[in-house]
Design a protein around this motif. Structure first.
Motif, PDB file in Angstrom:
ATOM      1  N   GLY A  45      -6.970  -5.413  -1.129  1.00  0.00           N
ATOM      2  CA  GLY A  45      -7.752  -4.571  -0.232  1.00  0.00           C
ATOM      3  C   GLY A  45      -7.653  -5.012   1.217  1.00  0.00           C
ATOM      4  O   GLY A  45      -8.482  -4.658   2.045  1.00  0.00           O
ATOM      5  N   THR A  47      -5.388  -4.139   3.315  1.00  0.00           N
ATOM      6  CA  THR A  47      -4.769  -3.116   4.156  1.00  0.00           C
ATOM      7  C   THR A  47      -5.353  -1.760   3.784  1.00  0.00           C
ATOM      8  O   THR A  47      -5.801  -1.547   2.659  1.00  0.00           O
ATOM      9  N   TRP A  48      -5.331  -0.863   4.725  1.00  0.00           N
ATOM     10  CA  TRP A  48      -5.792   0.504   4.469  1.00  0.00           C
ATOM     11  C   TRP A  48      -4.694   1.476   4.874  1.00  0.00           C
ATOM     12  O   TRP A  48      -4.863   2.281   5.763  1.00  0.00           O
ATOM     13  N   ASN A  49      -3.572   1.373   4.233  1.00  0.00           N
ATOM     14  CA  ASN A  49      -2.467   2.282   4.495  1.00  0.00           C
ATOM     15  C   ASN A  49      -2.807   3.635   3.867  1.00  0.00           C
ATOM     16  O   ASN A  49      -2.875   3.754   2.645  1.00  0.00           O
ATOM     17  N   PRO A  50      -3.049   4.660   4.683  1.00  0.00           N
ATOM     18  CA  PRO A  50      -3.472   5.956   4.133  1.00  0.00           C
ATOM     19  C   PRO A  50      -2.444   6.587   3.198  1.00  0.00           C
ATOM     20  O   PRO A  50      -2.783   7.394   2.342  1.00  0.00           O
ATOM     21  N   LEU A  53      -3.054   4.623  -0.449  1.00  0.00           N
ATOM     22  CA  LEU A  53      -4.413   4.398  -0.951  1.00  0.00           C
ATOM     23  C   LEU A  53      -4.484   4.478  -2.473  1.00  0.00           C
ATOM     24  O   LEU A  53      -5.281   3.794  -3.106  1.00  0.00           O
ATOM     25  N   GLN A  56      -4.162   1.109  -4.274  1.00  0.00           N
ATOM     26  CA  GLN A  56      -5.096   0.017  -4.035  1.00  0.00           C
ATOM     27  C   GLN A  56      -6.021  -0.167  -5.232  1.00  0.00           C
ATOM     28  O   GLN A  56      -6.411   0.795  -5.874  1.00  0.00           O
ATOM     29  N   ARG A  58      -9.651  -1.030  -6.429  1.00  0.00           N
ATOM     30  CA  ARG A  58     -10.982  -0.896  -5.832  1.00  0.00           C
ATOM     31  C   ARG A  58     -11.879  -2.059  -6.257  1.00  0.00           C
ATOM     32  O   ARG A  58     -11.847  -2.494  -7.402  1.00  0.00           O
TER      33      ARG A  58
END
Length: 185
Positions: A45, A47-50, A53, A56, A58
């Motif tokens: 978690g 990175t927040w590469n759109p 997602l 990832q 959770r």
């Protein structure tokens, strides 16, 4: 370079661990192979590469803590910090923790092989993860001064090795060196 090593799925057979099985499904579902560095970022978690997602995991920390509580390794407690309560997970099974500490201590002292490629892979991986989590010094803290110095020096020598060179010699443990390179980046 080890940082560009791509993770390729050899088997998608279930492991019996929910997080590992979910990880395998994500790796299997990727259209193009991702690097070790990318998977570490996605699965922790960090990175927040759109565009990624869907790969990832959770609530990783909470889920790992819950699994360790279910196995009796940790317990769950609420601690009050003035304005809010916080859930903590202290160790409840000191025997299991001590077993891992002893395993690492012995691998760097009594069972020292002076060659990372002759080390047990799980022990090498545990050493890399303990180092990356900044708990390695605690592992050796209860040793006599002379043994502490030996263990820390051997560990430092091992972890200072060039992951690129060691991965090329690894024969099956390349991923461990790639993880070390990613955490040392």
């Amino acid at each position: 370079s080890t940082l560009s090593f791509q993770v390729l799925l050899k088997s998608d057979a279930p492991t019996g661990d929910i997080l590992l099985d979910e990880t395998l499904r994500h790796i299997k579902a990727t259209e193009s192979a991702e690097t070790v560095q990318t998977w570490i970022e996605l699965l922790t978690g960090e990175t927040w590469n759109p565009f990624k997602l869907q790969y990832q995991l959770r609530n990783v920390r909470e889920r790992i803590a819950k699994a360790l509580v279910e196995k009796g390794i940790l317990t769950t407690e609420k601690q009050n910090f003035l304005l809010f309560d916080m859930t903590t997970h202290p160790v409840s099974n000191a025997t299991e923790k001590q077993r891992l500490v002893k395993k690492l201590q012995e691998s760097m002292l009594e069972r020292w092989v002076n060659d990372p490629h002759r080390m047990d892979r799980r022990t090498l991986a545990l050493l890399v993860l303990a180092h990356s989590s900044d708990v390695l010094e605690n592992v050796f803290a209860n040793l006599a001064d002379d043994k502490y110095d030996v263990a820390m020096n051997r560990t430092k020598d091992l972890l200072d090795m060039d992951p690129e060179v060691e991965a090329a010699k690894a024969r099956g443990a390349e991923i461990i060196w790639a993880v070390l390179a990613a955490f040392n980046k």
